[in-house]
Design a protein around this motif. Structure first.
Motif, PDB file in Angstrom:
ATOM      1  N   VAL A  46       0.840  -1.198   0.000  1.00 32.56           N
ATOM      2  CA  VAL A  46       0.000   0.000   0.000  1.00 32.56           C
ATOM      3  C   VAL A  46       0.881   1.256   0.000  1.00 32.56           C
ATOM      4  N   ILE A  47       1.893   1.285   0.852  1.00 32.22           N
ATOM      5  CA  ILE A  47       2.781   2.457   0.921  1.00 32.22           C
ATOM      6  C   ILE A  47       3.459   2.709  -0.417  1.00 32.22           C
ATOM      7  N   SER A  48       3.898   1.649  -1.078  1.00 32.03           N
ATOM      8  CA  SER A  48       4.617   1.793  -2.350  1.00 32.03           C
ATOM      9  C   SER A  48       3.699   2.122  -3.520  1.00 32.03           C
ATOM     10  N   GLY A  49       2.395   1.982  -3.328  1.00 28.51           N
ATOM     11  CA  GLY A  49       1.450   2.215  -4.415  1.00 28.51           C
ATOM     12  C   GLY A  49       1.257   1.010  -5.315  1.00 28.51           C
ATOM     13  N   ALA A  50       1.878  -0.127  -4.961  1.00 29.23           N
ATOM     14  CA  ALA A  50       1.736  -1.338  -5.768  1.00 29.23           C
ATOM     15  C   ALA A  50       0.345  -1.947  -5.633  1.00 29.23           C
ATOM     16  N   ALA A  51      -0.335  -1.660  -4.542  1.00 32.93           N
ATOM     17  CA  ALA A  51      -1.711  -2.138  -4.333  1.00 32.93           C
ATOM     18  C   ALA A  51      -2.501  -0.986  -3.721  1.00 32.93           C
ATOM     19  N   THR A  52      -3.456  -0.472  -4.484  1.00 27.64           N
ATOM     20  CA  THR A  52      -4.224   0.676  -4.003  1.00 27.64           C
ATOM     21  C   THR A  52      -5.686   0.345  -3.733  1.00 27.64           C
ATOM     22  N   SER A  53      -6.067  -0.916  -3.965  1.00 30.10           N
ATOM     23  CA  SER A  53      -7.443  -1.344  -3.692  1.00 30.10           C
ATOM     24  C   SER A  53      -7.401  -2.702  -3.002  1.00 30.10           C
ATOM     25  N   PRO A  54      -8.471  -3.061  -2.302  1.00 30.35           N
ATOM     26  CA  PRO A  54      -8.506  -4.388  -1.675  1.00 30.35           C
ATOM     27  C   PRO A  54      -8.309  -5.523  -2.690  1.00 30.35           C
ATOM     28  N   THR A  55      -8.883  -5.386  -3.882  1.00 36.53           N
ATOM     29  CA  THR A  55      -8.730  -6.429  -4.899  1.00 36.53           C
ATOM     30  C   THR A  55      -7.276  -6.554  -5.340  1.00 36.53           C
ATOM     31  N   GLU A  56      -6.626  -5.417  -5.590  1.00 34.67           N
ATOM     32  CA  GLU A  56      -5.210  -5.449  -5.966  1.00 34.67           C
ATOM     33  C   GLU A  56      -4.361  -6.043  -4.850  1.00 34.67           C
ATOM     34  N   LEU A  57      -4.680  -5.687  -3.606  1.00 38.29           N
ATOM     35  CA  LEU A  57      -3.920  -6.209  -2.474  1.00 38.29           C
ATOM     36  C   LEU A  57      -4.097  -7.720  -2.359  1.00 38.29           C
ATOM     37  N   ALA A  58      -5.323  -8.194  -2.535  1.00 43.94           N
ATOM     38  CA  ALA A  58      -5.578  -9.637  -2.484  1.00 43.94           C
ATOM     39  C   ALA A  58      -4.773 -10.351  -3.560  1.00 43.94           C
ATOM     40  N   ARG A  59      -4.795  -9.815  -4.759  1.00 46.91           N
ATOM     41  CA  ARG A  59      -4.049 -10.421  -5.865  1.00 46.91           C
ATOM     42  C   ARG A  59      -2.546 -10.430  -5.559  1.00 46.91           C
ATOM     43  N   ALA A  60      -2.015  -9.312  -5.088  1.00 46.54           N
ATOM     44  CA  ALA A  60      -0.578  -9.202  -4.821  1.00 46.54           C
ATOM     45  C   ALA A  60      -0.121 -10.131  -3.695  1.00 46.54           C
ATOM     46  N   LEU A  61      -1.006 -10.371  -2.727  1.00 50.09           N
ATOM     47  CA  LEU A  61      -0.656 -11.240  -1.600  1.00 50.09           C
ATOM     48  C   LEU A  61      -1.044 -12.695  -1.831  1.00 50.09           C
ATOM     49  N   GLY A  62      -1.780 -12.966  -2.915  1.00 47.98           N
ATOM     50  CA  GLY A  62      -2.231 -14.325  -3.169  1.00 47.98           C
ATOM     51  C   GLY A  62      -3.287 -14.775  -2.169  1.00 47.98           C
ATOM     52  N   MET A  63      -4.123 -13.841  -1.738  1.00 46.42           N
ATOM     53  CA  MET A  63      -5.165 -14.119  -0.740  1.00 46.42           C
ATOM     54  C   MET A  63      -6.543 -13.901  -1.360  1.00 46.42           C
ATOM     55  N   THR A  64      -7.561 -14.412  -0.691  1.00 41.74           N
ATOM     56  CA  THR A  64      -8.925 -14.137  -1.122  1.00 41.74           C
ATOM     57  C   THR A  64      -9.297 -12.719  -0.693  1.00 41.74           C
TER      58      THR A  64
END
Length: 155
Positions: free
Chosen positions: A46-64
């Motif tokens: 989130v800090i780096s801007g690599a994931a700015t939404s819950p969906t992007e964060l889930a994808r980046a972490l490999g989580m549901t």
């Protein structure tokens, strides 16, 4: 002086050691911050801007998305992030880091950042280009392999 083959072998053997030490460092940081390593990873994205939404964060972490929702609930409670309407599409949520604990994160990272800044500053343009190429190619390959392993998991 080692030859090219010996150097390549030594470098290949050092990679898993470096990754392991990095995991130990991240775990120690998470412990100091009172969060899980996965929450720290999410915060960094989130800090780096690599994931700015819950969906992007889930994808980046490999989580549901459900697991990320629960993780974001915990992170909001700890004043690390907030969920806000996405300015481009108010039907979606955006995740923003909150400044409350970012100084703590920056303080813990600063010795490592200084170390890498010093080391990278000693490399010439050709060396930096080669290193960047290896890191970018390695990241892309690791992402593909993670996706492959996840897709084969159910089969």
């Amino acid at each position: 002086m080692p030859d090219q083959r010996e150097l390549a072998t030594a470098a290949a053997l050092e990679i898993p050691r470096f990754v392991s030490a990095t995991v130990l460092f991240q775990t120690a940081m998470a412990d100091r911050l009172g969060i899980s390593p996965t929450e720290l990873h999410g915060l960094q994205l989130v800090i780096s801007g690599a994931a700015t939404s819950p969906t992007e964060l889930a994808r980046a972490l490999g989580m549901t998305t459900g697991a990320v929702t629960r993780m974001l609930d915990r992170m909001e409670t700890r004043r690390l992030v907030e969920r806000v309407p996405d300015p481009a599409d108010r039907r979606r949520l955006a995740i923003r880091p909150l400044p409350d604990r970012l100084d703590d994160v920056a303080d813990l990272y600063s010795p490592m950042a200084r170390f890498f800044g010093d080391r990278l500053g000693k490399l010439d343009r050709r060396q930096l280009t080669a290193l960047l190429g290896v890191l970018a190619d390695g990241r892309a390959f690791a992402e593909r392999e993670a996706a492959r392993l996840r897709s084969e998991k159910g089969g």
